[in-house]
Design a protein around this motif. Structure first.
Motif, short mmCIF file in Angstrom:
data_model
loop_
_atom_site.label_atom_id
_atom_site.label_comp_id
_atom_site.label_asym_id
_atom_site.label_seq_id
_atom_site.Cartn_x
_atom_site.Cartn_y
_atom_site.Cartn_z
N TYR A 1 28.62 37.04 40.91
CA TYR A 1 29.37 38.29 40.81
C TYR A 1 29.12 39.18 42.02
CZ TYR A 1 31.71 38.11 36.31
OH TYR A 1 32.58 37.80 35.31
N ALA A 2 27.91 39.16 42.56
CA ALA A 2 27.63 39.93 43.77
C ALA A 2 28.40 39.35 44.96
CB ALA A 2 26.13 39.93 44.06
N GLU A 3 28.46 38.03 45.04
CA GLU A 3 29.22 37.40 46.12
C GLU A 3 30.70 37.76 46.02
OE1 GLU A 3 28.17 33.35 45.49
OE2 GLU A 3 26.31 33.48 46.66
N ILE A 4 31.23 37.79 44.80
CA ILE A 4 32.63 38.19 44.60
C ILE A 4 32.83 39.64 45.03
CG2 ILE A 4 34.41 38.62 42.85
CD1 ILE A 4 33.28 36.21 41.31
N ALA A 5 31.86 40.49 44.71
CA ALA A 5 31.96 41.91 45.10
C ALA A 5 32.05 42.05 46.61
CB ALA A 5 30.76 42.68 44.56
N LEU A 6 31.19 41.31 47.33
CA LEU A 6 31.18 41.43 48.78
C LEU A 6 32.44 40.84 49.40
CD1 LEU A 6 27.46 40.69 49.70
CD2 LEU A 6 28.57 42.86 49.20
N SER A 7 32.94 39.75 48.82
CA SER A 7 34.15 39.13 49.39
C SER A 7 35.39 39.97 49.12
CB SER A 7 34.34 37.72 48.82
OG SER A 7 34.67 37.76 47.44
N SER A 8 35.38 40.74 48.04
CA SER A 8 36.56 41.53 47.69
C SER A 8 36.57 42.91 48.35
CB SER A 8 36.66 41.71 46.17
OG SER A 8 35.54 42.40 45.66
N LEU A 9 35.41 43.38 48.81
CA LEU A 9 35.34 44.73 49.35
C LEU A 9 36.27 44.96 50.55
CD1 LEU A 9 34.01 47.48 49.03
CD2 LEU A 9 32.12 46.68 50.47
N PRO A 10 36.34 44.05 51.53
CA PRO A 10 37.29 44.28 52.64
C PRO A 10 38.73 44.39 52.17
CG PRO A 10 35.69 42.59 53.25
CD PRO A 10 35.51 42.85 51.79
N ASN A 11 39.12 43.57 51.20
CA ASN A 11 40.49 43.62 50.69
C ASN A 11 40.77 44.96 49.99
OD1 ASN A 11 40.98 41.00 51.57
ND2 ASN A 11 40.27 40.10 49.64
N LEU A 12 39.77 45.45 49.26
CA LEU A 12 39.97 46.72 48.56
C LEU A 12 40.00 47.90 49.52
CD1 LEU A 12 37.64 46.00 45.52
CD2 LEU A 12 40.11 46.39 45.44
N LEU A 13 39.21 47.84 50.58
CA LEU A 13 39.26 48.90 51.58
C LEU A 13 40.61 48.90 52.30
CD1 LEU A 13 35.64 48.60 53.01
CD2 LEU A 13 36.58 50.51 51.68
N GLU A 14 41.15 47.70 52.52
CA GLU A 14 42.48 47.61 53.12
C GLU A 14 43.54 48.17 52.17
OE1 GLU A 14 45.51 44.17 54.92
OE2 GLU A 14 43.39 43.71 54.56
N LEU A 15 43.41 47.85 50.87
CA LEU A 15 44.31 48.40 49.86
C LEU A 15 44.28 49.93 49.89
CD1 LEU A 15 46.02 48.29 47.17
CD2 LEU A 15 43.83 48.22 45.98
N ALA A 16 43.08 50.49 50.04
CA ALA A 16 42.92 51.94 50.00
C ALA A 16 43.57 52.64 51.18
CB ALA A 16 41.43 52.29 49.95
N VAL B 1 37.52 52.52 38.41
CA VAL B 1 36.96 52.20 37.10
C VAL B 1 36.61 50.71 37.09
CG1 VAL B 1 37.33 52.19 34.61
CG2 VAL B 1 38.40 53.96 36.02
N GLY B 2 35.34 50.39 36.86
CA GLY B 2 34.90 49.01 36.89
C GLY B 2 34.30 48.57 35.57
N GLY B 3 34.20 47.26 35.40
CA GLY B 3 33.63 46.70 34.18
C GLY B 3 32.16 46.36 34.35
N GLY B 4 31.63 45.63 33.36
CA GLY B 4 30.25 45.17 33.44
C GLY B 4 30.08 44.23 34.62
N MET B 5 28.81 43.91 34.94
CA MET B 5 28.50 43.22 36.19
C MET B 5 29.12 44.04 37.32
SD MET B 5 29.06 39.33 34.99
CE MET B 5 29.26 39.20 33.23
N PHE B 6 28.67 45.26 37.36
CA PHE B 6 29.30 46.43 37.97
C PHE B 6 28.96 46.51 39.45
CE2 PHE B 6 31.31 50.36 37.61
CZ PHE B 6 30.51 51.44 37.93
N TYR B 7 29.47 45.60 40.26
CA TYR B 7 29.08 45.58 41.67
C TYR B 7 30.23 45.98 42.61
CZ TYR B 7 25.54 42.74 39.34
OH TYR B 7 24.58 42.30 38.48
N THR B 8 31.43 45.52 42.37
CA THR B 8 32.55 45.82 43.26
C THR B 8 32.91 47.30 43.24
OG1 THR B 8 33.42 43.62 42.76
CG2 THR B 8 34.89 45.16 43.88
N ALA B 9 33.07 47.86 42.03
CA ALA B 9 33.57 49.23 41.89
C ALA B 9 32.66 50.27 42.54
CB ALA B 9 33.80 49.55 40.42
N PRO B 10 31.34 50.24 42.31
CA PRO B 10 30.51 51.29 42.92
C PRO B 10 30.44 51.19 44.43
CG PRO B 10 29.13 49.71 41.79
CD PRO B 10 30.54 49.40 41.41
N LEU B 11 30.51 49.97 44.98
CA LEU B 11 30.51 49.83 46.43
C LEU B 11 31.77 50.46 47.03
CD1 LEU B 11 29.15 46.19 46.88
CD2 LEU B 11 27.97 48.32 47.46
N LEU B 12 32.91 50.19 46.42
CA LEU B 12 34.16 50.76 46.90
C LEU B 12 34.15 52.28 46.76
CD1 LEU B 12 37.07 50.38 47.93
CD2 LEU B 12 37.79 50.21 45.53
#
Length: 372
Positions: free
Chosen positions: A83-98, A107-118
């Protein structure tokens, strides 16, 4: 207000978050729901706008699940790492989306790694929504080494906590250390199919629902358990894929087997026998149905709370035989106390704030951040 939801990396979190997403839309806010490639059809199927955060497929997720260790500690460590690896791989895409669609809150779910980083990158509030009762904190030790380089770059000693933490667990089953979380009512939502009358009607004898979840079960064990349950003079409904259901129906024609929307079926059940999965558990709690957890594949804290409350029983791996399952099912069906306790939890859920009542808290949180 623009709200970006990142529920999780499997279908169940999508169903659990959807009522809050829709409540935000009804209140007039714009929403997007991010997910790995596998869950995009699920997001779209419940009428929500889906955006891909990483191209991870169902096949890749399945390969990971099959390679996981079996002991609980190593299993949790592996889940956290991925889940941490998924968070790191998705962060550039989410920053581009933003850059094109900047959210005001994430708003993020459990295994809460992507949302707080973004949220930290964008300087916006972050809300965490639990999608079931399972505690995801045991996964954190596996995630920390993966996240550490990024946290160091950001000058963070640890992953930022949420500005608001929403919990769907009934307060009576919630650990003492989680008592301060904001309660939110869990609303049943599942994949659907055209219904047959028996699915929403109570039969003339007790109905027992049996499942091992969405993953490929031990077919022989499922068949033997169903066969033993039939000795109780009950109607047995086996929730499973058509691949498993077809031969099961051929061998046990008195068993109803296949996919049934659980939000429709659960209120007609007298007992639900399952693997401890969060979605099945929450549907049973909402409907006030006693539970028999057999050889659970998830951490046992949530299961122990249910058993201690008197709304279910556990048959663990060491004592797991079809005969032991039969004996436990007989006790649960024969003693009305279990049903009474399960219905007490259902009544408690009904008193929790609905997603619509939680919306103003997200609005206030965002307004405070903008004004501060």
């Amino acid at each position: 207000m623009k709200v970006l939801f990142i529920p999780g990396n499997s279908p169940q979190p999508i169903f659990s978050h959807a009522p809050l997403v829709n409540a935000m839309r009804v209140a007039g806010h714009q929403v997007l729901v991010g997910g790995i490639n596998w869950v995009l059809p699920t997001i779209a199927s419940v009428g929500l706008p889906a955006v891909q955060i990483t191209p991870l497929s169902e096949q890749e997720v399945s390969a990971f699940i099959e390679s996981m260790p079996t002991d609980p500690e190593s299993w949790a460590h592996s889940v956290g790492k991925v889940y941490a690896e998924i968070a790191l791989s998705s962060l550039p895409n989410l920053l581009e989306l933003a850059e094109d669609w900047r959210p005001d809150v994430v708003v993020g779910g459990g295994m809460f790694y992507t949302a707080p980083l973004l949220a930290h990158h964008l300087g916006i509030p972050c809300v965490r929504v639990e999608w079931d009762r399972n505690d995801t904190r045991p996964y954190d030790p596996g995630a920390e080494p993966v996240l550490r380089p990024v946290l160091d770059e950001l000058g963070l000693a640890a992953l930022p906590g949420p500005d608001l933490w929403l919990d769907v667990c009934p307060p009576s089953l919630r650990p003492a250390e989680d008592a301060a979380r904001q309660s939110m009512r869990w609303i049943p939502l599942n994949a659907q199919k055209p219904l047959q009358p028996w699915m929403y009607s109570r039969p003339d004898r007790p109905r027992v629902y049996l499942t091992r979840g969405a993953r490929m079960p031990d077919v022989a064990d499922l068949r033997e358990t169903a066969k033993h349950l039939l000795e109780l003079d009950v109607e047995v409904v086996v929730g499973t894929s058509e691949q498993v259901a077809e031969p099961l129906r051929a061998e046990l024609p008195e068993v109803r087997a296949g996919f049934v929307p659980l939000d429709v079926l659960a209120p007609t059940c007298d007992l639900m026998v399952h693997h401890g999965g969060g979605g099945t558990d929450m549907n049973a709690l909402h409907a006030g149905v006693p539970q028999l957890i057999v050889d659970p594949e998830y951490p046992a804290v949530a299961i122990s709370a249910l058993v201690d409350f008197g709304a279910g029983l556990l048959v663990d791996d060491a004592s797991h035989t079809p005969r032991n399952v039969l004996d436990a099912a007989k006790e649960l069906l024969g003693d009305p106390t279990y049903r009474t306790r399960a219905q007490a939890l259902s009544a408690e859920i009904a008193e929790m704030p609905t997603p619509a009542r939680v919306v103003p808290q997200l609005e206030e949180l965002t307004a405070q951040r903008k004004s501060g």
